[in-house]
Design a protein around this motif. Structure first.
Motif, PDB file in Angstrom:
ATOM      1  N   LEU A 129       2.553   2.094  -3.247  1.00  0.00           N
ATOM      2  CA  LEU A 129       1.718   2.562  -4.354  1.00  0.00           C
ATOM      3  C   LEU A 129       1.333   3.909  -4.041  1.00  0.00           C
ATOM      4  O   LEU A 129       0.286   4.629  -4.647  1.00  0.00           O
ATOM      5  N   GLU A 130       1.715   4.457  -2.994  1.00  0.00           N
ATOM      6  CA  GLU A 130       1.223   5.776  -2.716  1.00  0.00           C
ATOM      7  C   GLU A 130       1.304   6.933  -3.679  1.00  0.00           C
ATOM      8  O   GLU A 130       0.291   7.571  -3.884  1.00  0.00           O
ATOM      9  N   LYS A 131       2.239   6.951  -4.645  1.00  0.00           N
ATOM     10  CA  LYS A 131       2.127   8.145  -5.601  1.00  0.00           C
ATOM     11  C   LYS A 131       2.325   7.413  -6.902  1.00  0.00           C
ATOM     12  O   LYS A 131       2.606   8.039  -7.968  1.00  0.00           O
ATOM     13  N   SER A 132       2.012   6.310  -6.989  1.00  0.00           N
ATOM     14  CA  SER A 132       2.079   5.551  -8.319  1.00  0.00           C
ATOM     15  C   SER A 132       0.945   4.409  -8.788  1.00  0.00           C
ATOM     16  O   SER A 132       0.531   3.967  -7.644  1.00  0.00           O
ATOM     17  N   LYS A 181      -5.097   1.563  -2.509  1.00  0.00           N
ATOM     18  CA  LYS A 181      -4.376   1.688  -3.314  1.00  0.00           C
ATOM     19  C   LYS A 181      -3.909   0.345  -3.830  1.00  0.00           C
ATOM     20  O   LYS A 181      -3.882  -0.030  -5.106  1.00  0.00           O
ATOM     21  N   GLU A 240       0.701  -1.155  -0.142  1.00  0.00           N
ATOM     22  CA  GLU A 240       0.081   0.160  -0.116  1.00  0.00           C
ATOM     23  C   GLU A 240       0.951   1.158   0.061  1.00  0.00           C
ATOM     24  O   GLU A 240       0.487   2.288  -0.746  1.00  0.00           O
ATOM     25  N   SER A 241       1.954   1.302   0.879  1.00  0.00           N
ATOM     26  CA  SER A 241       2.730   2.375   0.935  1.00  0.00           C
ATOM     27  C   SER A 241       3.875   2.614  -0.435  1.00  0.00           C
ATOM     28  O   SER A 241       3.951   3.646  -0.780  1.00  0.00           O
ATOM     29  N   TRP A 296      -4.679  -1.461  -7.326  1.00  0.00           N
ATOM     30  CA  TRP A 296      -3.584  -2.165  -8.197  1.00  0.00           C
ATOM     31  C   TRP A 296      -3.890  -3.529  -8.827  1.00  0.00           C
ATOM     32  O   TRP A 296      -3.685  -3.773  -9.551  1.00  0.00           O
ATOM     33  N   TYR A 326      -6.820  -0.743   2.379  1.00  0.00           N
ATOM     34  CA  TYR A 326      -5.916  -0.986   1.543  1.00  0.00           C
ATOM     35  C   TYR A 326      -6.358  -0.492  -0.003  1.00  0.00           C
ATOM     36  O   TYR A 326      -6.433  -1.362  -0.913  1.00  0.00           O
TER      37      TYR A 326
END
Ligand SMILES: N[C@@H](CCC(=O)N[C@@H](CS)C(=O)NCC(=O)O)C(=O)O
Length: 221
Positions: free
Chosen positions: A145-148, A183, A142-143, A187, A181
């Motif tokens: 994928l924070e900004k992508s 993000k 999850e972290s 994904w 979760y």
């Protein structure tokens, strides 16, 4: 005639990572089914070439290689029309490697610590501390994928293939909570939309998750 042979069984997450890569590259290959649950990896051609007796194992026209991460990287380097799935740029490749090694040493090991006890020793009760490894895996992805949208920026790479094969298998032990979760869930949905996802990962993963769920009787503190 050129022949690529992949040894494995589709319930195995590292095998599914290789299937995702082979399908993404549109490669023709032969799949030799090895029933690991019945110990078939300890016999025949596989053990002769891979003393570690693990699946996936690749035989590319006489070149033998094992470990899913090594196989995926090799296949892209050798056969892809471009380097999108495994960038040659030094910094990008280093970041792909970080995710691959994370999959090998953190995600996969969290799953293995539970599944090995179930498959090898018929243990159906899982200590809560072991499920913590899976939860930590969810939290870390999850972290990442924070900004992508993918694990390395907004580009699909073999890091996504390797990690999704493992993370999708976690559902056999701890269901993914989309609210906790978001993000990671987005994904996973993005990965599921890949035209080859169901055949390469979805089907085998469902079988694996069903087996784990049928064996798991309790998580205890
Ligand atoms: N790090 C390896 C893990 C391979 C592995 O442990 N595969 C399991 C099946 S999921 C296996 O072959 N187990 C049978 C054995 O170790 O004899 C990879 O990514 O390929």
């Amino acid at each position: 005639m050129s022949v690529i042979i992949l040894y494995g069984m589709d319930i195995s997450s590292p095998v599914r990572a290789c299937l995702l890569t082979l399908k993404a590259l549109g490669l023709k290959f032969e799949f030799k089914h090895v029933n690991v649950l019945a110990g078939e990896q300890l016999t025949g051609e596989l053990i002769k070439h891979n003393p570690q007796h693990t699946v996936p194992t690749l035989n590319d026209n006489g070149f033998w290689l094992w470990d899913s991460h090594a196989i995926c990287a090799y296949l892209v380097d050798k056969y892809a029309k471009n380097d999108a799935l495994y960038p040659r740029d030094l910094a990008l490749r280093a970041r792909v490697h970080q995710r691959l090694f994370f999959d090998a040493s953190v995600l996969y090991m969290a799953l293995r610590s539970i599944s090995q006890a179930m498959f090898r020793h018929n243990i159906s009760i899982v200590p809560r501390e072991k499920t913590q490894g899976i939860i930590e895996g969810y939290v870390l992805i999850e972290s990442f994928l924070e900004k992508s949208t993918y694990l390395v920026d907004d580009r699909l790479t073999i890091a996504d293939f390797c990690c999704v094969a493992t993370v999708s298998s976690f559902a056999g032990i701890v269901d993914l909570d989309a609210k906790k979760y978001p993000k990671l869930s987005a994904w996973m949905e993005r990965m599921k939309k890949l035209p080859y996802y169901e055949e390469a990962n979805g089907r085998g993963c469902k079988k694996y998750v069903d087996i784990l769920k049928s064996r798991l009787t309790a998580i205890v503190s």
